[in-house]
Design an enzyme around this catalytic site. Sequence first.
Site: not given
Lengths: 329, 329
Positions: A57, A215
Amino acid sequence: MKKFLNSVDTLLDESLRGFAQAHSDIVQFNPQPRFIKRKNPGKAGKVAVISGGGSGHEPLHSGFVGLGMLDAACPGQIFTSPTPDQMLAAAQAVENGGGVLFVVKNYAGDVMNFEIASEMLDCPNSSLLINDDVSLPATHSTGRRGTAGTTVVERIVGAAAENGADLAACKALGERVAHSTASMGVALTSCTVPALGKPTFTLAEDEIEIGVGIHGEAGRERAALTSATEIVERLATTIDDELKPGQNQPVLLHVNGLGATPPIELYLIYDLAYRFWKDRGVAITRSLVGNYTTSLDMAGCSITLTLLDEELIRLWDAPVHTAALRWGC
Amino acid sequence: MKKFLNSVDTLLDESLRGFAQAHSDIVQFNPQPRFIKRKNPGKAGKVAVISGGGSGHEPLHSGFVGLGMLDAACPGQIFTSPTPDQMLAAAQAVENGGGVLFVVKNYAGDVMNFEIASEMLDCPNSSLLINDDVSLPATHSTGRRGTAGTTVVERIVGAAAENGADLAACKALGERVAHSTASMGVALTSCTVPALGKPTFTLAEDEIEIGVGIHGEAGRERAALTSATEIVERLATTIDDELKPGQNQPVLLHVNGLGATPPIELYLIYDLAYRFWKDRGVAITRSLVGNYTTSLDMAGCSITLTLLDEELIRLWDAPVHTAALRWGC
């Protein structure tokens, strides 16, 4: 799978080593157990603000370590929670007399492991939960996910901690910001996790995933690819229904890229979101556009809105010096 | 083609409007003819540093407009040169008594149009040519392409102009930095130009394009996908052969993402490039890692090395306040 890679097993450590070297004026990397910490600690008595979560991320969270934001970040393997020993070691390394606040995105593994670390530290209730993703109902069984609103919370709480706010004040402030923040994302493509070697999910050439998680979790619905204006209307309406900003309400508008979407498209999204709220009389007072909470190589974006007041604006504007956010110093 | 888009015809203006709004503390957008200029001009007598080129490479150049870098940027349509009237209007808007320096990447259309603008301004020799891409031989018929080294030149020349250097000094400095800078890129995928609607070129699942240009131009060779270490060796060796940095030579190492490659991979590339030159005794003194000269949604990266000295380090570190680069203020 086409990626720059030596091996799946070494990617994270090689990358963290490179990150720490490129930003050696700001951070240090502890390889075992893995955490990134500020090179120059804040004043004695300062609350230590620590976050972490699965890697993939970036710049979240390692890129937010530094003056006015995080004291440490604990990177797990890609899309995998860090372990309690990482959190404990990071806390012991940066605790500076003011106690520890863990900023935790609402995912089961992260929540559990930060909870264990809190117990090991003998600091119950030391976690601040981020659950800004309004694509799921507030009543969802595991709660809402923590997404790009995390950047906003970490910035504002980090500024308060740097300014000397105590642990209770930092936590209360963080909860206030978290409750004033709502996000929603959309994916045009899946990402590919290196260890998996293939896309996490499949979208047809004319499909998008509205409300996607960071995700690649399924969101609110799979829809037909439509105009940018319609996509922004969908995301912004959901956010607006949640936060209900009034006339002249000052807000922060954050358009976050999920990884593979170029700036020319992110600024188009920003323009449309800006006009959506401007047309409703909302005062877009601060803005942040770019890749901050990514999902590897996913094409897509999210929109985050935070309701501001004078205190929050002052904290947002306070000096910050990290790899990914830097101003005022 | 999956992109956030209303229409190909309106994308650029919508995006520029969003960009200017998101950074309204730094820039202003003139829609007709299109240019982005600094909101707060520098001191009277300051050299006006202006760049421009096809869009699709953001944040280059619009994201570099502001204190300590560019006074204005002229965005063409995607991968298309801006027109002389844009350059002329930008020059007239920001000329401040110190003359105008055009920073021009070496592409036929850009070179020709900036030359016409120079003639219209009655300022011959006002262009600084950037041709840092060493994937082609120096003897190539149209010369070498201007790529990610442009960021380094614009930053250093912009700092000198802000500090009061005159036009001749800025141009000489820019030529010195350009000659001390070499770049080379590699693509894992093509990009997709919105007006074209399909990828510019095709690579097989196991192929990469070594020496790719920032519009997807063919490079030195099409090769098999190999380890990140081998890819970095290929790029770095070519750059090293060109610049021949000596023992303890201070350098700036810039790893640039082409758009769709996530930070975890860019920092892996940085780690490998850092160690390549460290092992040769070169002193990596400054670093820049991220998406600065992009090629829409292309997956890939480039490596840029600039030989530094005390003056260049001081100028690199001087205050800069733009959308994409910001420090010291």
